[in-house]
Motif scaffolding. Structure first.
Motif, PDB file in Angstrom:
ATOM      1  N   GLY A 134       0.032   1.766  13.506  1.00  0.00           N
ATOM      2  CA  GLY A 134      -1.081   2.601  13.965  1.00  0.00           C
ATOM      3  C   GLY A 134      -2.027   2.969  12.836  1.00  0.00           C
ATOM      4  N   TYR A 135      -1.473   3.116  11.649  1.00  0.00           N
ATOM      5  CA  TYR A 135      -2.311   3.452  10.493  1.00  0.00           C
ATOM      6  C   TYR A 135      -3.312   2.328  10.229  1.00  0.00           C
ATOM      7  CZ  TYR A 135      -3.977   4.573   5.906  1.00  0.00           C
ATOM      8  OH  TYR A 135      -4.817   4.839   4.848  1.00  0.00           O
ATOM      9  N   TYR A 136      -2.813   1.088  10.269  1.00  0.00           N
ATOM     10  CA  TYR A 136      -3.712  -0.040  10.015  1.00  0.00           C
ATOM     11  C   TYR A 136      -4.711  -0.208  11.159  1.00  0.00           C
ATOM     12  CZ  TYR A 136      -1.114  -1.210   5.863  1.00  0.00           C
ATOM     13  OH  TYR A 136      -0.565  -1.158   4.609  1.00  0.00           O
ATOM     14  N   VAL A 170      -1.644  -7.983   7.390  1.00  0.00           N
ATOM     15  CA  VAL A 170      -0.640  -7.113   6.784  1.00  0.00           C
ATOM     16  C   VAL A 170       0.604  -7.165   7.653  1.00  0.00           C
ATOM     17  CG1 VAL A 170      -1.437  -4.977   7.934  1.00  0.00           C
ATOM     18  CG2 VAL A 170      -0.180  -4.836   5.779  1.00  0.00           C
ATOM     19  N   GLN A 171       1.740  -7.223   7.029  1.00  0.00           N
ATOM     20  CA  GLN A 171       3.004  -7.122   7.757  1.00  0.00           C
ATOM     21  C   GLN A 171       3.548  -5.730   7.503  1.00  0.00           C
ATOM     22  OE1 GLN A 171       6.325  -9.135   6.084  1.00  0.00           O
ATOM     23  NE2 GLN A 171       7.679  -8.280   7.642  1.00  0.00           N
ATOM     24  N   THR A 172       3.874  -5.016   8.568  1.00  0.00           N
ATOM     25  CA  THR A 172       4.366  -3.654   8.379  1.00  0.00           C
ATOM     26  C   THR A 172       5.305  -3.262   9.507  1.00  0.00           C
ATOM     27  OG1 THR A 172       3.670  -1.407   7.799  1.00  0.00           O
ATOM     28  CG2 THR A 172       2.457  -2.478   9.591  1.00  0.00           C
ATOM     29  N   GLY A 225      -2.764  11.813   3.130  1.00  0.00           N
ATOM     30  CA  GLY A 225      -3.618  12.536   4.072  1.00  0.00           C
ATOM     31  C   GLY A 225      -4.952  12.959   3.502  1.00  0.00           C
ATOM     32  N   ASN A 226      -5.330  12.385   2.365  1.00  0.00           N
ATOM     33  CA  ASN A 226      -6.620  12.715   1.731  1.00  0.00           C
ATOM     34  C   ASN A 226      -7.598  11.550   1.741  1.00  0.00           C
ATOM     35  OD1 ASN A 226      -6.242  15.532   0.711  1.00  0.00           O
ATOM     36  ND2 ASN A 226      -4.472  14.572  -0.286  1.00  0.00           N
ATOM     37  N   GLY A 227      -7.282  10.527   2.511  1.00  0.00           N
ATOM     38  CA  GLY A 227      -8.202   9.390   2.609  1.00  0.00           C
ATOM     39  C   GLY A 227      -8.058   8.377   1.483  1.00  0.00           C
ATOM     40  N   ILE A 228      -7.014   8.528   0.659  1.00  0.00           N
ATOM     41  CA  ILE A 228      -6.869   7.605  -0.483  1.00  0.00           C
ATOM     42  C   ILE A 228      -6.460   6.212   0.002  1.00  0.00           C
ATOM     43  CG2 ILE A 228      -5.659   7.166  -2.665  1.00  0.00           C
ATOM     44  CD1 ILE A 228      -5.322  10.273  -2.851  1.00  0.00           C
ATOM     45  N   GLY A 229      -5.511   6.163   0.935  1.00  0.00           N
ATOM     46  CA  GLY A 229      -5.103   4.868   1.497  1.00  0.00           C
ATOM     47  C   GLY A 229      -6.282   4.161   2.148  1.00  0.00           C
ATOM     48  N   LYS A 230      -7.041   4.917   2.915  1.00  0.00           N
ATOM     49  CA  LYS A 230      -8.219   4.353   3.588  1.00  0.00           C
ATOM     50  C   LYS A 230      -9.200   3.784   2.561  1.00  0.00           C
ATOM     51  CE  LYS A 230     -11.900   5.993   6.677  1.00  0.00           C
ATOM     52  NZ  LYS A 230     -11.504   5.540   7.996  1.00  0.00           N
ATOM     53  N   LEU A 286       0.871  -1.184   0.000  1.00  0.00           N
ATOM     54  CA  LEU A 286       0.000   0.000   0.000  1.00  0.00           C
ATOM     55  C   LEU A 286       0.898   1.221   0.000  1.00  0.00           C
ATOM     56  CD1 LEU A 286      -2.756   1.453   0.335  1.00  0.00           C
ATOM     57  CD2 LEU A 286      -2.423   1.263   2.809  1.00  0.00           C
ATOM     58  N   VAL A 287       0.789   2.028  -1.017  1.00  0.00           N
ATOM     59  CA  VAL A 287       1.622   3.234  -1.078  1.00  0.00           C
ATOM     60  C   VAL A 287       0.865   4.352  -1.788  1.00  0.00           C
ATOM     61  CG1 VAL A 287       2.876   2.452  -3.153  1.00  0.00           C
ATOM     62  CG2 VAL A 287       3.920   4.133  -1.656  1.00  0.00           C
ATOM     63  N   GLU A 314       6.065   1.659  13.138  1.00  0.00           N
ATOM     64  CA  GLU A 314       5.587   3.053  13.017  1.00  0.00           C
ATOM     65  C   GLU A 314       4.408   3.199  12.051  1.00  0.00           C
ATOM     66  OE1 GLU A 314       8.709   2.022  12.346  1.00  0.00           O
ATOM     67  OE2 GLU A 314       9.517   2.963  10.528  1.00  0.00           O
TER      68      GLU A 314
HETATM   69  C1  COA Z   1       0.644   4.896   5.189  1.00  0.00           C
HETATM   70  C2  COA Z   1      -0.021   5.492   3.930  1.00  0.00           C
HETATM   71  C3  COA Z   1      -0.361   4.354   2.966  1.00  0.00           C
HETATM   72  C4  COA Z   1      -1.281   6.230   4.339  1.00  0.00           C
HETATM   73  O1  COA Z   1      -2.001   6.631   3.179  1.00  0.00           O
HETATM   74  P1  COA Z   1      -2.829   8.034   3.154  1.00  0.00           P
HETATM   75  O2  COA Z   1      -3.676   8.056   1.944  1.00  0.00           O
HETATM   76  O3  COA Z   1      -1.877   9.159   3.334  1.00  0.00           O
HETATM   77  O4  COA Z   1      -3.682   7.891   4.491  1.00  0.00           O
HETATM   78  P2  COA Z   1      -5.217   8.323   4.710  1.00  0.00           P
HETATM   79  O5  COA Z   1      -5.441   9.626   4.048  1.00  0.00           O
HETATM   80  O6  COA Z   1      -6.087   7.175   4.417  1.00  0.00           O
HETATM   81  O7  COA Z   1      -5.223   8.511   6.300  1.00  0.00           O
HETATM   82  C5  COA Z   1      -4.635   9.633   6.834  1.00  0.00           C
HETATM   83  C6  COA Z   1      -4.742   9.562   8.342  1.00  0.00           C
HETATM   84  O8  COA Z   1      -3.901   8.496   8.823  1.00  0.00           O
HETATM   85  C7  COA Z   1      -2.977   9.022   9.745  1.00  0.00           C
HETATM   86  N1  COA Z   1      -1.713   8.310   9.601  1.00  0.00           N
HETATM   87  C8  COA Z   1      -0.856   8.352   8.582  1.00  0.00           C
HETATM   88  N2  COA Z   1       0.232   7.587   8.845  1.00  0.00           N
HETATM   89  C9  COA Z   1       0.018   7.067  10.079  1.00  0.00           C
HETATM   90  C10 COA Z   1       0.793   6.199  10.904  1.00  0.00           C
HETATM   91  N3  COA Z   1       1.981   5.726  10.527  1.00  0.00           N
HETATM   92  N4  COA Z   1       0.280   5.847  12.108  1.00  0.00           N
HETATM   93  C11 COA Z   1      -0.920   6.318  12.529  1.00  0.00           C
HETATM   94  N5  COA Z   1      -1.695   7.157  11.770  1.00  0.00           N
HETATM   95  C12 COA Z   1      -1.218   7.515  10.559  1.00  0.00           C
HETATM   96  C13 COA Z   1      -2.824  10.493   9.374  1.00  0.00           C
HETATM   97  O9  COA Z   1      -2.378  11.236  10.480  1.00  0.00           O
HETATM   98  C14 COA Z   1      -4.248  10.852   8.965  1.00  0.00           C
HETATM   99  O10 COA Z   1      -5.018  11.136  10.107  1.00  0.00           O
HETATM  100  P3  COA Z   1      -6.300  12.145  10.057  1.00  0.00           P
HETATM  101  O11 COA Z   1      -7.297  11.514   9.084  1.00  0.00           O
HETATM  102  O12 COA Z   1      -6.804  12.154  11.453  1.00  0.00           O
HETATM  103  O13 COA Z   1      -5.770  13.442   9.568  1.00  0.00           O
HETATM  104  C15 COA Z   1       0.916   6.521   3.240  1.00  0.00           C
HETATM  105  O14 COA Z   1       1.352   7.471   4.203  1.00  0.00           O
HETATM  106  C16 COA Z   1       2.126   5.917   2.554  1.00  0.00           C
HETATM  107  O15 COA Z   1       2.095   5.616   1.362  1.00  0.00           O
HETATM  108  N6  COA Z   1       3.230   5.757   3.299  1.00  0.00           N
HETATM  109  C17 COA Z   1       4.481   5.248   2.737  1.00  0.00           C
HETATM  110  C18 COA Z   1       4.386   3.795   2.327  1.00  0.00           C
HETATM  111  C19 COA Z   1       4.013   2.895   3.477  1.00  0.00           C
HETATM  112  O16 COA Z   1       4.585   2.972   4.569  1.00  0.00           O
HETATM  113  N7  COA Z   1       3.032   1.990   3.207  1.00  0.00           N
HETATM  114  C20 COA Z   1       2.618   0.963   4.119  1.00  0.00           C
HETATM  115  C21 COA Z   1       3.285  -0.338   3.721  1.00  0.00           C
HETATM  116  S1  COA Z   1       2.659  -1.694   4.656  1.00  0.00           S
END
Ligand code: COA
Length: 103
Positions: free
Chosen positions: A80-82, A72-74, A50-55, A42-43, A77
């Motif tokens: 928390g995102y997952y 998912v293995q990650t 920060g626009n909800g695209i990952g979500k 997921l990237v 740091e």
């Molecule tokens: C992690 C990643 C996929 C998130 O995608 P994204 O589209 O930016 O995330 P979303 O818009 O869906 O979510 C954003 C929210 O998640 C939060 N968030 C982002 N990274 C976070 C983390 N590491 N831990 C906890 N929360 C996190 C943001 O603060 C934001 O919060 P808000 O909605 O309250 O403002 C993106 O930052 C990325 O590509 N990172 C680099 C590649 C990576 O590490 N991928 C994961 C591989 S397993």
């Protein structure tokens, strides 16, 4: 580069996000479609984070195989995102033989 397309070609599911002609995000899934699905790579383009695209990409993946377990293995740091997106940390031991491509 040709070789590094293969993980996507060989995946069960690939979902990508686009701004016109520009690829701004992607995720791939390996799934048996019944028991277990695993998220990989997921990237999101840093300019679009920060626009909800990952979500949204995660949501669409889960909607494809909603009854399976999702893994998912990650890195610590990123975990928390997952967790924000419905995943729970497990105590199971994770064992691996490293890929020659991933340090
Ligand atoms: C992690 C990643 C996929 C998130 O995608 P994204 O589209 O930016 O995330 P979303 O818009 O869906 O979510 C954003 C929210 O998640 C939060 N968030 C982002 N990274 C976070 C983390 N590491 N831990 C906890 N929360 C996190 C943001 O603060 C934001 O919060 P808000 O909605 O309250 O403002 C993106 O930052 C990325 O590509 N990172 C680099 C590649 C990576 O590490 N991928 C994961 C591989 S397993």
């Amino acid at each position: 580069m040709k070789k590094f397309n293969l993980p996507f070609i060989n995946s069960t599911l690939v979902i990508s996000a686009w701004e016109k002609e520009r690829l701004i995000g992607a995720v791939r899934v390996l799934s048996d479609k019944i028991i277990r699905s695993v998220i990989y790579d997921l990237v999101i383009d840093p300019e679009y984070q920060g626009n909800g695209i990952g979500k949204e990409l995660l949501k669409r993946c889960i909607e494809c195989f909603p009854d399976t377990e999702w893994l998912v293995q990650t890195k610590e740091e990123i975990s928390g995102y997952y967790e924000r997106n419905g995943f729970k940390k497990q105590k199971d031991v994770f064992l691996s033989i490293p890929s020659k491509y991933i340090r």
